[in-house]
Design a protein around this motif. Structure first.
Motif, PDB file in Angstrom:
ATOM      1  N   ALA A  75      12.150  16.999  -3.175  1.00 47.33           N
ATOM      2  CA  ALA A  75      10.952  16.179  -3.349  1.00 47.33           C
ATOM      3  C   ALA A  75      11.077  15.419  -4.665  1.00 47.33           C
ATOM      4  O   ALA A  75      11.545  15.961  -5.667  1.00 47.33           O
ATOM      5  N   VAL A  76      10.668  14.158  -4.645  1.00 49.97           N
ATOM      6  CA  VAL A  76      10.764  13.308  -5.818  1.00 49.97           C
ATOM      7  C   VAL A  76       9.396  12.695  -6.075  1.00 49.97           C
ATOM      8  O   VAL A  76       8.760  12.162  -5.157  1.00 49.97           O
ATOM      9  N   LYS A  77       8.937  12.745  -7.329  1.00 51.06           N
ATOM     10  CA  LYS A  77       7.659  12.148  -7.679  1.00 51.06           C
ATOM     11  C   LYS A  77       7.855  10.652  -7.886  1.00 51.06           C
ATOM     12  O   LYS A  77       8.787  10.207  -8.549  1.00 51.06           O
ATOM     13  N   LEU A  78       6.954   9.873  -7.307  1.00 53.66           N
ATOM     14  CA  LEU A  78       7.000   8.422  -7.444  1.00 53.66           C
ATOM     15  C   LEU A  78       6.107   7.999  -8.599  1.00 53.66           C
ATOM     16  O   LEU A  78       4.966   8.451  -8.699  1.00 53.66           O
ATOM     17  N   HIS A  79       6.617   7.134  -9.441  1.00 54.84           N
ATOM     18  CA  HIS A  79       5.862   6.684 -10.611  1.00 54.84           C
ATOM     19  C   HIS A  79       5.420   5.230 -10.484  1.00 54.84           C
ATOM     20  O   HIS A  79       5.024   4.614 -11.462  1.00 54.84           O
ATOM     21  N   ALA A  80       5.484   4.685  -9.293  1.00 54.14           N
ATOM     22  CA  ALA A  80       5.126   3.283  -9.070  1.00 54.14           C
ATOM     23  C   ALA A  80       3.623   3.089  -9.301  1.00 54.14           C
ATOM     24  O   ALA A  80       2.824   3.975  -9.006  1.00 54.14           O
ATOM     25  N   PRO A  81       3.237   1.927  -9.811  1.00 58.52           N
ATOM     26  CA  PRO A  81       1.802   1.659  -9.988  1.00 58.52           C
ATOM     27  C   PRO A  81       1.118   1.472  -8.633  1.00 58.52           C
ATOM     28  O   PRO A  81       1.752   1.103  -7.649  1.00 58.52           O
ATOM     29  N   PHE A  82      -0.169   1.723  -8.603  1.00 59.48           N
ATOM     30  CA  PHE A  82      -0.962   1.564  -7.386  1.00 59.48           C
ATOM     31  C   PHE A  82      -2.252   0.870  -7.781  1.00 59.48           C
ATOM     32  O   PHE A  82      -2.945   1.316  -8.694  1.00 59.48           O
ATOM     33  N   HIS A  83      -2.566  -0.230  -7.101  1.00 57.87           N
ATOM     34  CA  HIS A  83      -3.706  -1.050  -7.494  1.00 57.87           C
ATOM     35  C   HIS A  83      -4.876  -0.924  -6.520  1.00 57.87           C
ATOM     36  O   HIS A  83      -4.676  -0.908  -5.313  1.00 57.87           O
ATOM     37  N   PHE A  84      -6.057  -0.850  -7.095  1.00 56.34           N
ATOM     38  CA  PHE A  84      -7.299  -0.845  -6.326  1.00 56.34           C
ATOM     39  C   PHE A  84      -8.026  -2.147  -6.629  1.00 56.34           C
ATOM     40  O   PHE A  84      -8.348  -2.412  -7.787  1.00 56.34           O
ATOM     41  N   PRO A  85      -8.300  -2.964  -5.619  1.00 53.71           N
ATOM     42  CA  PRO A  85      -9.053  -4.189  -5.885  1.00 53.71           C
ATOM     43  C   PRO A  85     -10.508  -3.861  -6.223  1.00 53.71           C
ATOM     44  O   PRO A  85     -11.001  -2.771  -5.921  1.00 53.71           O
ATOM     45  N   GLN A  86     -11.180  -4.794  -6.855  1.00 53.24           N
ATOM     46  CA  GLN A  86     -12.589  -4.618  -7.213  1.00 53.24           C
ATOM     47  C   GLN A  86     -13.432  -4.393  -5.956  1.00 53.24           C
ATOM     48  O   GLN A  86     -14.339  -3.580  -5.943  1.00 53.24           O
ATOM     49  N   THR A  87     -13.114  -5.123  -4.885  1.00 49.00           N
ATOM     50  CA  THR A  87     -13.840  -5.011  -3.621  1.00 49.00           C
ATOM     51  C   THR A  87     -12.839  -4.728  -2.510  1.00 49.00           C
ATOM     52  O   THR A  87     -11.801  -5.384  -2.426  1.00 49.00           O
ATOM     53  N   LEU A  88     -13.157  -3.754  -1.678  1.00 47.48           N
ATOM     54  CA  LEU A  88     -12.302  -3.429  -0.532  1.00 47.48           C
ATOM     55  C   LEU A  88     -12.898  -4.045   0.728  1.00 47.48           C
ATOM     56  O   LEU A  88     -14.065  -3.816   1.035  1.00 47.48           O
ATOM     57  N   TYR A  89     -12.104  -4.817   1.444  1.00 47.52           N
ATOM     58  CA  TYR A  89     -12.529  -5.396   2.715  1.00 47.52           C
ATOM     59  C   TYR A  89     -11.878  -4.577   3.830  1.00 47.52           C
ATOM     60  O   TYR A  89     -10.717  -4.769   4.156  1.00 47.52           O
ATOM     61  N   MET A  90     -12.642  -3.666   4.388  1.00 41.26           N
ATOM     62  CA  MET A  90     -12.099  -2.711   5.350  1.00 41.26           C
ATOM     63  C   MET A  90     -12.268  -3.168   6.799  1.00 41.26           C
ATOM     64  O   MET A  90     -11.816  -2.486   7.713  1.00 41.26           O
ATOM     65  N   ASP A  91     -12.887  -4.312   7.027  1.00 42.71           N
ATOM     66  CA  ASP A  91     -13.132  -4.771   8.397  1.00 42.71           C
ATOM     67  C   ASP A  91     -11.844  -4.998   9.183  1.00 42.71           C
ATOM     68  O   ASP A  91     -11.824  -4.903  10.401  1.00 42.71           O
ATOM     69  N   ARG A  92     -10.745  -5.263   8.517  1.00 39.62           N
ATOM     70  CA  ARG A  92      -9.468  -5.491   9.208  1.00 39.62           C
ATOM     71  C   ARG A  92      -8.940  -4.243   9.897  1.00 39.62           C
ATOM     72  O   ARG A  92      -8.019  -4.327  10.687  1.00 39.62           O
ATOM     73  N   TYR A  93      -9.519  -3.085   9.604  1.00 39.41           N
ATOM     74  CA  TYR A  93      -9.092  -1.835  10.214  1.00 39.41           C
ATOM     75  C   TYR A  93     -10.055  -1.355  11.305  1.00 39.41           C
ATOM     76  O   TYR A  93      -9.883  -0.275  11.847  1.00 39.41           O
TER      77      TYR A  93
END
Length: 171
Positions: A75-93
């Motif tokens: 198992a390897v830990k990933l250190h990549a950044p992860f971004h959360f937008p200010q507003t989530l538009y979930m209708d596409r799901y």
């Protein structure tokens, strides 16, 4: 299958770098090396799709920051950044947008493929050496025996920008 709840936790892979990339991987997952119930028990690729009828009042995300590296067999830990937008538009799901979302995903896949091809070409070109020809030169480059100046792509672009910023006037 179908279920309804007031609270939902989704596990998102961080590889794509943001919530929507993680959600795309969650709702359209591919199961590699799937063993079916066929008589020959052959391996095949299976696609899994998840569509939401509605989202619960509380939706949380757990970030999957560990992956299995087959080369290291660990198992390897990933250190990549992860971004959360200010507003989530979930209708596409949502299931009611299934047909439109499928069309957009095909278009996005084609665009991603074009971007990847362009990056590969750019990497190939930037590794190659070029002879800029007439009108492009650099005082830091060494002239070749045939009168041309060898520059890499970065140097050629920099020289072109410098040339154009002077209004196209020589040296």
């Amino acid at each position: 299958s179908s279920s309804s709840c007031d609270f939902l936790e989704l596990i998102l892979d961080i590889a794509r770098g943001d919530v929507h990339g993680g959600m795309e991987d969650y709702v359209n997952a591919q199961v590699e090396d799937y063993r079916g119930e066929e008589a020959d028990n052959a391996h095949s690729k299976v696609e899994k799709a998840v569509w939401f009828r509605r989202f619960p009042p509380v939706l949380t995300f757990q970030l999957q920051r560990v992956c299995y590296d087959t080369a290291l067999q660990a198992a390897v830990k990933l250190h990549a950044p992860f971004h959360f937008p200010q507003t989530l538009y979930m209708d596409r799901y949502l299931e009611k947008h299934k047909a439109e979302a499928a069309t957009k995903r095909i278009q996005i896949a084609a665009l991603r493929h074009q971007v990847e091809e362009t990056r590969e070409r750019l990497a190939r070109v930037s590794r190659e050496r070029v002879s800029p020809g007439v009108g492009v030169g650099s005082t830091s480059a060494t002239p070749g025996g045939d009168g041309t100046v060898d520059l890499n792509v970065d140097e050629a672009l920099s020289a072109a920008i410098q040339y154009l910023s002077k209004g196209g006037a020589p040296g």
